[in-house]
Design a protein around this motif. Structure first.
Motif, mmCIF file in Angstrom:
data_model
loop_
_atom_site.group_PDB
_atom_site.id
_atom_site.type_symbol
_atom_site.label_atom_id
_atom_site.label_comp_id
_atom_site.label_asym_id
_atom_site.label_seq_id
_atom_site.Cartn_x
_atom_site.Cartn_y
_atom_site.Cartn_z
ATOM 1 N N VAL A 157 0.777 -1.223 -0.042
ATOM 2 C CA VAL A 157 -0.063 -0.141 0.107
ATOM 3 C C VAL A 157 0.781 1.280 0.009
ATOM 4 N N ALA A 158 1.887 1.263 0.983
ATOM 5 C CA ALA A 158 2.716 2.560 0.943
ATOM 6 C C ALA A 158 3.533 2.777 -0.424
ATOM 7 N N HIS A 159 3.819 1.635 -1.215
ATOM 8 C CA HIS A 159 4.499 1.807 -2.132
ATOM 9 C C HIS A 159 3.207 2.509 -3.538
ATOM 10 N N HIS A 160 2.327 1.630 -3.349
ATOM 11 C CA HIS A 160 1.256 2.350 -4.318
ATOM 12 C C HIS A 160 0.806 3.646 -4.273
ATOM 13 N N TYR A 161 0.709 4.187 -3.004
ATOM 14 C CA TYR A 161 0.394 5.562 -2.719
ATOM 15 C C TYR A 161 1.588 6.472 -2.567
ATOM 16 N N GLU A 162 2.616 5.838 -3.085
ATOM 17 C CA GLU A 162 4.122 6.719 -2.909
ATOM 18 C C GLU A 162 4.188 7.502 -1.788
ATOM 19 N N LEU A 163 4.034 6.642 -0.567
ATOM 20 C CA LEU A 163 4.076 7.588 0.779
ATOM 21 C C LEU A 163 5.602 7.671 1.240
ATOM 22 N N ASP A 164 6.246 8.791 0.536
ATOM 23 C CA ASP A 164 7.678 9.042 0.791
ATOM 24 C C ASP A 164 7.773 9.549 2.261
ATOM 25 N N ASN A 165 6.605 10.032 2.939
ATOM 26 C CA ASN A 165 6.474 10.739 4.292
ATOM 27 C C ASN A 165 6.426 9.341 5.287
ATOM 28 N N LEU A 166 6.779 8.350 4.863
ATOM 29 C CA LEU A 166 6.785 6.976 5.653
ATOM 30 C C LEU A 166 8.132 6.525 5.749
ATOM 31 N N ILE A 167 8.714 6.097 7.280
ATOM 32 C CA ILE A 167 10.128 5.849 7.178
ATOM 33 C C ILE A 167 9.771 4.653 8.291
ATOM 34 N N ALA A 168 10.091 3.269 7.701
ATOM 35 C CA ALA A 168 10.326 2.233 8.519
ATOM 36 C C ALA A 168 11.617 1.935 8.939
ATOM 37 N N ILE A 169 11.670 1.457 10.314
ATOM 38 C CA ILE A 169 13.132 0.930 10.707
ATOM 39 C C ILE A 169 13.071 -0.268 11.389
ATOM 40 N N VAL A 170 13.777 -1.355 10.804
ATOM 41 C CA VAL A 170 13.730 -2.606 11.175
ATOM 42 C C VAL A 170 14.920 -2.690 12.319
ATOM 43 N N ASP A 171 14.755 -3.252 13.455
ATOM 44 C CA ASP A 171 15.678 -3.370 14.693
ATOM 45 C C ASP A 171 15.991 -5.032 14.144
ATOM 46 N N HIS A 172 16.938 -5.271 13.223
ATOM 47 C CA HIS A 172 17.330 -6.416 12.558
ATOM 48 C C HIS A 172 18.327 -7.044 13.669
ATOM 49 N N ASN A 173 17.904 -7.959 14.784
ATOM 50 C CA ASN A 173 18.825 -8.413 15.534
ATOM 51 C C ASN A 173 18.932 -9.963 15.409
ATOM 52 N N LYS A 174 18.313 -10.379 14.611
ATOM 53 C CA LYS A 174 18.319 -11.781 14.002
ATOM 54 C C LYS A 174 17.754 -12.755 14.814
ATOM 55 N N MET A 175 17.092 -12.289 15.890
ATOM 56 C CA MET A 175 16.370 -13.084 16.784
ATOM 57 C C MET A 175 15.065 -12.829 16.845
ATOM 58 N N GLN A 176 14.082 -13.836 17.443
ATOM 59 C CA GLN A 176 12.825 -13.498 17.796
ATOM 60 C C GLN A 176 12.377 -14.440 18.684
ATOM 61 N N SER A 177 11.618 -14.225 19.675
ATOM 62 C CA SER A 177 10.967 -15.073 20.742
ATOM 63 C C SER A 177 11.963 -16.287 21.371
ATOM 64 N N LEU A 178 11.976 -17.295 20.480
ATOM 65 C CA LEU A 178 12.635 -18.693 21.263
ATOM 66 C C LEU A 178 13.719 -18.988 20.212
#
Length: 281
Positions: A157-178
């Protein structure tokens, strides 16, 4: 307070908050601390004296279990008294274990169920476009959270509507839950996935404040497409015995060796110009 000092304070508060409450997710707080610190110290337009000002940037912590990091940053920025952090995750406190906007100035959206932050952030960004507003929307996600289909629907959706005012940041620590992410649902090639969805991608060291600041600044200036910062981090960053140990996703530092050594290690890396807010000797 600069971002390095704020990151240290976030880690110190996180240790204390989870220790006092017996709450969990300290390793997630430690991994996201630098991201949150640079965002609040150098990038986002926030107004402690008027938290609901329409011109403010919106900040959503989609990985809501790391909410102690946001509460700590808000307290240090002056949104509420630092003493209140001691009530975190305790009966009657407004500072719930997963971040909540209910009665908490500076929090734009309550999270906890993973996969909700980016869709809501896309809606906020779309509203800004339609209303001719200049504010940006920042959404901090976990990498394990990117297993959720709702994340990728929002990315489309964000790409379709060209939402250049949206910035996602992924905390890529390579682990999840268990377990490690790659043992749960493979994410790689992670950057290529975002690129194929039409996003600008910045793949950086998520503990390097210069790289974080540059990526944020480039993302804020980008036009025509949303941006994602893949911030490669270490789960439990800053406390040697917590780093890359999945045990600390759900654990808190207990009295004795765990708490004492966590504080000792933090003191060894304390930046100049600040003091320990808990006066631990």
């Amino acid at each position: 307070m600069n971002s390095e000092q704020l990151a240290w304070k976030i880690r110190r508060h996180g240790i204390e908050m989870t220790h006092l409450s017996g709450g969990s997710h300290i390793a997630s707080v430690l991994s996201v601390a630098d991201i949150v610190a640079v965002l609040y110290a150098d990038i986002a337009r926030v107004f402690p004296d008027n938290p609901s000002l329409d011109e403010r940037d919106r900040i959503i912590l989609s990985k809501g279990h790391a909410g102690a990091a946001i509460y700590a940053a808000l307290a240090e920025k002056g949104f509420f008294d630092i003493e209140e952090l001691k009530t975190h995750y305790q009966n009657g406190s407004r500072l719930s274990g997963h971040v909540s906007h209910k009665g908490v100035p500076g929090v734009d959206f309550s999270t906890g169920s993973l996969g909700h932050g980016l869709p809501v952030g896309a809606g906020m960004a779309m509203a800004a476009k339609k209303d001719g507003k200049s504010y940006k929307t920042f959404v901090i996600l976990g990498d394990g959270e990117c297993d959720e289909g709702s994340v990728w629907e929002a990315a489309l959706v964000a790409h379709h509507y060209e939402l250049d005012n949206l910035i996602a940041i992924v905390d890529h620590n390579k682990m999840q839950s268990l377990d490690f992410c790659e043992n749960t649902i493979k994410l790689n090639p992670f950057a290529d996935k975002w690129k194929s969805f039409g996003w600008n991608v910045y793949d950086i060291d998520g503990h390097d404040h210069n790289q974080l600041k540059a990526a944020f600044e480039n993302a804020v200036k980008s036009k025509g497409a949303p941006s994602v910062i893949i911030a490669n981090t270490v789960k439990g960053k800053g406390i040697s015995f917590m780093e890359n140990d999945i045990l600390w996703h759900y654990r808190f530092p207990h009295d004795g060796w765990e708490y004492d050594n966590a504080i000792k290690e933090l003191h060894e890396t304390m930046p100049a110009g600040i003091t320990d807010p808990y006066d631990v000797k």
